[in-house]
Design a protein around this motif. Structure first.
Motif, mmCIF file in Angstrom:
data_model
loop_
_atom_site.group_PDB
_atom_site.id
_atom_site.type_symbol
_atom_site.label_atom_id
_atom_site.label_comp_id
_atom_site.label_asym_id
_atom_site.label_seq_id
_atom_site.Cartn_x
_atom_site.Cartn_y
_atom_site.Cartn_z
ATOM 1 N N UNK A 162 0.987 -1.122 0.112
ATOM 2 C CA UNK A 162 0.157 -0.018 0.143
ATOM 3 C C UNK A 162 0.894 1.308 -0.009
ATOM 4 N N UNK A 163 1.794 1.459 0.865
ATOM 5 C CA UNK A 163 2.681 2.325 1.004
ATOM 6 C C UNK A 163 3.392 2.744 -0.275
ATOM 7 N N UNK A 164 3.973 1.441 -0.721
ATOM 8 C CA UNK A 164 4.842 1.549 -2.094
ATOM 9 C C UNK A 164 4.202 2.095 -3.101
ATOM 10 N N UNK A 165 2.859 1.764 -3.390
ATOM 11 C CA UNK A 165 1.985 2.247 -4.206
ATOM 12 C C UNK A 165 1.611 3.844 -3.931
ATOM 13 N N UNK A 166 1.111 4.146 -2.731
ATOM 14 C CA UNK A 166 0.572 5.383 -2.548
ATOM 15 C C UNK A 166 1.583 6.169 -2.198
ATOM 16 N N UNK A 167 2.474 5.973 -1.524
ATOM 17 C CA UNK A 167 3.665 7.070 -1.250
ATOM 18 C C UNK A 167 3.692 7.470 0.445
ATOM 19 N N UNK A 168 2.334 7.621 0.751
ATOM 20 C CA UNK A 168 2.188 7.932 2.166
ATOM 21 C C UNK A 168 0.403 7.734 2.423
ATOM 22 N N UNK A 169 0.309 7.688 3.837
ATOM 23 C CA UNK A 169 -0.906 7.577 4.434
ATOM 24 C C UNK A 169 -0.700 7.902 5.675
ATOM 25 N N UNK A 190 -1.921 7.076 9.976
ATOM 26 C CA UNK A 190 -1.936 5.820 10.698
ATOM 27 C C UNK A 190 -3.480 5.449 10.803
ATOM 28 N N UNK A 191 -4.058 6.391 11.013
ATOM 29 C CA UNK A 191 -5.767 6.428 11.056
ATOM 30 C C UNK A 191 -6.217 5.437 9.849
ATOM 31 N N UNK A 192 -6.097 6.191 8.722
ATOM 32 C CA UNK A 192 -6.755 5.664 7.514
ATOM 33 C C UNK A 192 -6.254 3.966 7.426
ATOM 34 N N UNK A 193 -4.965 3.904 7.884
ATOM 35 C CA UNK A 193 -4.510 2.222 7.595
ATOM 36 C C UNK A 193 -5.141 1.564 8.642
ATOM 37 N N UNK A 194 -5.321 1.872 9.698
ATOM 38 C CA UNK A 194 -6.072 1.302 10.931
ATOM 39 C C UNK A 194 -7.518 0.899 10.406
ATOM 40 N N UNK A 195 -8.142 1.777 9.457
ATOM 41 C CA UNK A 195 -9.278 1.544 9.154
ATOM 42 C C UNK A 195 -9.303 0.785 8.042
ATOM 43 N N UNK A 196 -8.354 0.694 7.079
ATOM 44 C CA UNK A 196 -8.180 -0.104 5.880
ATOM 45 C C UNK A 196 -8.096 -1.612 6.262
ATOM 46 N N UNK A 197 -7.245 -1.718 7.376
ATOM 47 C CA UNK A 197 -6.863 -2.897 7.658
ATOM 48 C C UNK A 197 -7.594 -3.717 8.967
ATOM 49 N N UNK A 238 -2.822 16.346 12.841
ATOM 50 C CA UNK A 238 -3.964 15.456 12.903
ATOM 51 C C UNK A 238 -3.383 13.988 12.906
ATOM 52 N N UNK A 239 -2.354 13.879 13.836
ATOM 53 C CA UNK A 239 -1.818 12.362 14.007
ATOM 54 C C UNK A 239 -0.633 12.165 13.280
ATOM 55 N N UNK A 240 -0.345 12.848 12.220
ATOM 56 C CA UNK A 240 0.682 12.380 11.345
ATOM 57 C C UNK A 240 0.585 11.122 10.457
ATOM 58 N N UNK A 241 1.478 10.782 10.041
ATOM 59 C CA UNK A 241 1.620 9.544 9.042
ATOM 60 C C UNK A 241 2.701 8.829 8.714
ATOM 61 N N UNK A 242 2.622 8.212 7.620
ATOM 62 C CA UNK A 242 3.881 7.337 7.309
ATOM 63 C C UNK A 242 4.263 7.740 5.998
ATOM 64 N N UNK A 243 5.370 7.766 5.519
ATOM 65 C CA UNK A 243 5.975 7.996 4.160
ATOM 66 C C UNK A 243 6.836 7.014 3.551
ATOM 67 N N UNK A 244 6.625 6.331 2.759
ATOM 68 C CA UNK A 244 7.482 5.241 2.074
ATOM 69 C C UNK A 244 8.326 6.185 0.906
ATOM 70 N N UNK A 245 9.677 6.139 1.289
ATOM 71 C CA UNK A 245 10.699 7.144 0.613
ATOM 72 C C UNK A 245 11.262 6.108 -0.290
#
Length: 105
Positions: free
Chosen positions: A13-20, A22-29, A56-63
């Motif tokens: 997911x992160x490699x395709x989207x680049x970032x997201x 934590x909340x969105x990923x928690x809901x998605x998974x 708003x909670x920050x997120x994760x970036x796939x660099x």
């Protein structure tokens, strides 16, 4: 879905989207935000993943691996290409054109 499968899906997911977030990923998974934090912590030890803080909670970036060259590098490459023979100079120009696409020169 077990932790390994979920982590693999998160990485994809992160490699395709680049970032997201934590909340969105928690809901998605369909897991807690805390579980996502643990997954990201485990993945970041092996993969180029970085957490960022945010209002708003920050997120994760796939660099994704990228080339970062400065203007100084470009100028040096241009100067060196002038001292090359015709064929090598053409090759250098191709390299510089490719780097321009990647680096945004």
């Amino acid at each position: 879905m077990d932790a390994e499968e979920r982590r693999s899906e998160i990485l994809h997911h992160l490699s395709m989207e680049g970032s997201d977030t934590m909340t969105n990923m928690a809901h998605a998974f369909n897991v807690s935000v805390r579980t996502i934090y643990r997954d990201i912590d485990a993945l970041s030890r092996t993969y180029p993943i970085r957490c960022i803080r945010g209002r708003y909670g920050g997120g994760v970036v796939y660099e994704k691996e990228s080339v970062r060259l400065s203007e100084r590098h470009r100028i040096l490459l241009e100067r060196l290409s002038k001292s090359l023979n015709k064929q090598d100079s053409r090759t250098m120009q191709e390299i510089m054109w490719t780097l321009a696409q990647v680096c945004g020169w």
